[in-house]
Every structure is written in C-alpha cells, then in structure tokens.
Scaffold this active site. Structure first.
Site, PDB file in Angstrom:
ATOM      1  N   ASN A 139      36.254  18.732  14.311  1.00 22.16           N
ATOM      2  CA  ASN A 139      35.253  19.648  14.855  1.00 22.16           C
ATOM      3  C   ASN A 139      35.876  20.484  15.973  1.00 22.16           C
ATOM      4  OD1 ASN A 139      34.777  18.243  17.491  1.00 22.16           O
ATOM      5  ND2 ASN A 139      34.201  16.600  16.082  1.00 22.16           N
TER       6      ASN A 139
ATOM      7  N   ASP B 185      29.709  12.546  12.605  1.00 21.17           N
ATOM      8  CA  ASP B 185      28.594  11.756  12.091  1.00 21.17           C
ATOM      9  C   ASP B 185      28.961  11.082  10.766  1.00 21.17           C
ATOM     10  OD1 ASP B 185      26.924  12.290  14.206  1.00 21.17           O
ATOM     11  OD2 ASP B 185      26.289  14.209  13.349  1.00 21.17           O
TER      12      ASP B 185
ATOM     13  N   PHE C 185      25.482  13.237  25.531  1.00 19.66           N
ATOM     14  CA  PHE C 185      25.478  14.703  25.410  1.00 19.66           C
ATOM     15  C   PHE C 185      24.709  15.091  24.162  1.00 19.66           C
ATOM     16  CE2 PHE C 185      28.205  17.063  28.361  1.00 19.66           C
ATOM     17  CZ  PHE C 185      28.612  16.013  29.163  1.00 19.66           C
TER      18      PHE C 185
ATOM     19  N   LYS D 238      17.015  12.078  21.512  1.00 21.44           N
ATOM     20  CA  LYS D 238      18.225  11.242  21.596  1.00 21.44           C
ATOM     21  C   LYS D 238      18.219  10.381  22.855  1.00 21.44           C
ATOM     22  CE  LYS D 238      20.950  14.482  19.121  1.00 21.44           C
ATOM     23  NZ  LYS D 238      21.891  15.568  19.186  1.00 21.44           N
TER      24      LYS D 238
HETATM   25  O1  C5P Z   1      23.144  12.217  17.638  1.00 22.48           O
HETATM   26  P1  C5P Z   1      24.182  13.106  18.211  1.00 22.48           P
HETATM   27  O2  C5P Z   1      25.501  13.019  17.519  1.00 22.48           O
HETATM   28  O3  C5P Z   1      23.800  14.515  18.395  1.00 22.48           O
HETATM   29  O4  C5P Z   1      24.346  12.509  19.699  1.00 22.48           O
HETATM   30  C1  C5P Z   1      25.272  12.999  20.594  1.00 22.48           C
HETATM   31  C2  C5P Z   1      25.663  11.927  21.584  1.00 22.48           C
HETATM   32  O5  C5P Z   1      25.908  10.691  20.925  1.00 22.48           O
HETATM   33  C3  C5P Z   1      26.950  12.276  22.291  1.00 22.48           C
HETATM   34  O6  C5P Z   1      26.899  11.735  23.594  1.00 22.48           O
HETATM   35  C4  C5P Z   1      28.000  11.608  21.413  1.00 22.48           C
HETATM   36  O7  C5P Z   1      29.175  11.307  22.160  1.00 22.48           O
HETATM   37  C5  C5P Z   1      27.292  10.360  20.935  1.00 22.48           C
HETATM   38  N1  C5P Z   1      27.631   9.928  19.578  1.00 22.48           N
HETATM   39  C6  C5P Z   1      28.168   8.683  19.351  1.00 22.48           C
HETATM   40  N2  C5P Z   1      28.476   8.267  18.086  1.00 22.48           N
HETATM   41  C7  C5P Z   1      28.230   9.071  17.019  1.00 22.48           C
HETATM   42  C8  C5P Z   1      27.678  10.327  17.236  1.00 22.48           C
HETATM   43  C9  C5P Z   1      27.393  10.734  18.519  1.00 22.48           C
HETATM   44  O8  C5P Z   1      28.379   7.954  20.301  1.00 22.48           O
HETATM   45  N3  C5P Z   1      28.537   8.647  15.824  1.00 22.48           N
END
Ligand code: C5P
Length: 398
Positions: free
Chosen positions: A207, A276, A320, A334
C-alpha cells in the site's frame, strides 16, 4: 538542570559571541558545561572566554600532545547528556548530515549517540539554500532537534531569517528538553509503514503508506523520555535513533512481533497500514506469465489492533483510521469495536493529508464522543499532539 552535562559545540559564525551568554546561563542554571570549538569559531571568540565562563577546559584540536595520548572525542561524547551546536554553520550542518569527521567537533558528533540539538545561524540565502534545507532534513530524520533561526537584521547587513535565537530562548528550549519529559518511565510500542503480503518470491501486495506518521510518533515519544519500540513495515525512511527498531514484512509477522512485546508496554500506537487481506497460497516460485487472467485468492489478515483491544489490561491503545469517505463515522465505529482509548482519523484523499506527504489533517476522537479537529500541520507536530494525549491519559490514571 542540576548536574546535567551539556556539551556545546561552537562553529565558525559571528553569532558565536552570543553563545558565551548561552554557556554562562546554562552554567548558572546548574548544568556542567563543556565547550568544543572549530578552529574557525576561535576566530570569533577566544577559547579562553569559554574556559573562564564554564570553568572547564575548551577543546579545539583533534591531535594534541603526542606524548599524552587520549581520545578526546570519545571522552566528550561520553560526557554529554545533550550536545548543543550553536551557532551551527551551513558547513557544519552539511558535514554532520553526511557523517564527515574532519575535526574534533565533527568527529565527536559522529562518535556520539547522544541527543543532538542544532541551532543554525547564517545568512538567509545560505539558510534557504536547498542543500542546507536537505541537510537539515536529514539530521532531523535521524532525530536531531533543530531550532528555527530568528528573523531580523543579520551581521552581513541584510534583514531576514537566520539570526541565532536569543540566548534566553535557546536556554529555555534546553531546559524544556531536560524537564518536560512527559513520558519518562513509560514503554511505548509504535507500528508504522505498510505491510507487504507476498504473491510469489518477487511480487507482493502493498500500500501507499510511507511510514512517516509512525516514525514521527516514535521520535516524539523518544523526545518525551519514553522507551520506544518501533515495529515497521515497508518504509524508505531511516530508523530514528535511541529506540528499539524492528523491521517486519507481513501482517502475520507484525502481529507476532507486536504480541511478543504487548505485555511489557504501557501503550500501543498502531499507525501501520496493515493489509486487510493476504494471498492464501503465495507461490513458491515466480509466477510465469501465461494465461490471460490470473486470480489470486485472498484471505483475511488478523486485525492486530482488535486483538490487542481484547487482550488489553491497563495499556493505552491508539488506532488510526485512514478513510476516503465518512471519516468520522467509520473512525468512531473502529474506536468502539477495537476497544481503543482514542483514534486518529484522517481523510487520505484530502490535499496535504495521508500517504507520502509531510503534513496531515487529522481529528482525534475520544470515547466520550469528544472530537478534536486539527488544522493541516506537519506530521512531526501531529505526532507531538498524539504523544501529549497519551501522556495525559497516563497522568489521569496515575
Ligand atoms: O479497520 P482498519 O484497518 O481501518 O483499522 C485501522 C487501524 O487498525 C489502524 O490503527 C491499523 O494499524 C489497525 N489495523 C490492525 N490490523 C489490521 C488492520 C488494521 O491492527 N489487520
């Protein structure tokens, strides 16, 4: 400031005379002050002046008396709790940025891992010169604190930016460095950068995260006295100094590394852009180009932060939310779902925010529904806001 060891490096600018006052004030504030000077600096102020003011020997020459060999630069670097370079000339800034060590002062800098505070003072054009600005950026990215020069009449007769700030202002910044350590005694884990999910041995899903926000947070936490672990996915940035730096690739690897440290930390600031999804079965060999279409099966990655939210005991958890629409609503969701203390939300499509730019436009959303909206600011400034808020939470809980 009592018994703090401050090593002042004086380089060859006319503003060197003002640094006599800086040395004098710091000494009166209780610090042990030692001075090293470049040869050019001695054209402006005599070493004897600093000798009398600080009550300590002043170091200029790299190679003293061969009969009495001692390694002066290592001794000076070891002595210092803080190295303050004032005035810092464009020449010094260039040399320090590139690791040149051709006199006692620059050799001491290369031999030191101590906090470095640089106070540039020079003609406006020299300061604005892209080379000087690039060099300052390099030093800053490695953790040096840079004081902004003041504006006004310069020794060369022009008016503009480049004056050494007033001695009392420099001393105030030094004092703040020693006294306002809001995160002393705290251990903070920061994640940064984007994770890399392998498709085959040469390709990956990634990304646009640069890692800059997280690196600045790690740096801000170090500056506030925290013990910091920075776990970084992909980023081109150099590792900040004075912290534990762990480089990882995939979300799975980041999860394992974070979980290993989680029990021992007081806060986690999760700014990494974690993928994700990952490829279900990455190919062992490079995938050859043959069929017209190629389908990759993706499986969901673990949500590291959500897992931390279920495991957390007393840790402060910060997340974040990088969004492209409905920023506040998604972020609030979130915040609750991941059991965070606060979340930093930003619209990554806004100009001056998001990936690969030095600034950000963010909001902090709290559990009680309060929202702080920040104007566009440097990521380093936003990082300070974030670490300040974490420090406030610690204080409220103590
Ligand atoms: O759900 P989303 O990916 O938008 O959430 C963002 C937050 O969750 C960020 O703080 C990111 O570092 C964390 N995150 C995580 N593990 C994932 C996806 C996001 O810890 N697989």
């Amino acid at each position: 400031m009592l018994n703090k060891n401050i090593l002042i490096g004086v380089t060859g600018g006319i503003a060197a005379y003002k640094v006599v006052e800086v040395a004098s004030r710091l000494k009166k504030m209780g610090a042990n002050v030692r001075v090293m000077m470049t040869r050019n600096a001695t054209e402006f102020v005599s070493p004897r002046t600093f000798r009398e003011i600080t009550d300590n020997a002043v170091s200029v020459e790299m190679f003293g008396d061969a009969a009495n060999f001692h390694v002066a630069h290592i001794g000076l670097a070891t002595f210092a709790d803080l190295i303050l370079i004032a005035p810092a000339t464009a020449n010094f800034i260039a040399k320090a940025a590139h690791g040149l060590a051709d006199d006692l002062l620059t050799t001491t800098i290369v031999a030191s891992d101590k906090p470095l505070m640089i106070v540039p003072a020079m003609n406006t054009k020299m300061f604005d010169n892209p080379a000087t600005q690039e060099n300052l950026k390099i030093l800053k990215s490695r953790g040096a604190m840079i004081l902004e020069p003041a504006s006004g009449e310069l020794a060369c007769g022009t008016v503009g930016k480049g004056r050494l700030p007033e001695p009392e202002d420099i001393c105030a910044v030094v004092e703040k460095f020693f006294t306002s350590k809001k995160l002393s005694g705290k251990k903070i884990l920061v994640t940064a950068g984007g994770t890399v999910e392998a498709i085959d041995p040469v390709r990956y899903i990634g990304n646009r995260s640069s890692g800059r926000m997280g690196y600045e947070i790690a740096r801000a936490a170090v500056n506030e006295g925290a013990e910091v672990i920075l776990i970084s996915g992909k980023s081109e940035l150099p590792a900040p100094q004075n912290l534990k730096f762990v480089k990882v690739e995939s979300a799975t690897e980041m999860r394992e590394t974070v979980l290993k440290e989680f029990d021992s930390v007081d806060a986690v600031i999760m700014s990494a852009a974690v993928a994700d999804y990952r490829v279900k079965n990455p190919a062992v060999q490079k995938i050859k180009k043959s069929a017209e279409t190629l389908t990759l099966e993706l499986v969901k990655n673990p949500d590291i932060l959500r897992e931390l939210g279920t495991l957390k005991k007393s840790q402060v958890l910060v997340g974040f939310a990088a969004e492209t629409q409905n920023v506040l609503q998604y972020a609030e969701k979130k915040l609750v779902e991941k059991n965070l203390d606060f979340i930093v939300a930003n619209d990554v499509t806004a100009e001056g925010a998001g990936f690969n730019v030095p600034t950000n436009i963010a909001s902090i959303i709290w559990r009680n529904g309060n929202v702080e909206n920040f104007a566009k600011m440097d990521k380093s400034k936003l990082a300070e806001k974030i670490t300040d808020r974490v420090a406030e939470l610690f204080k409220a809980r103590s």
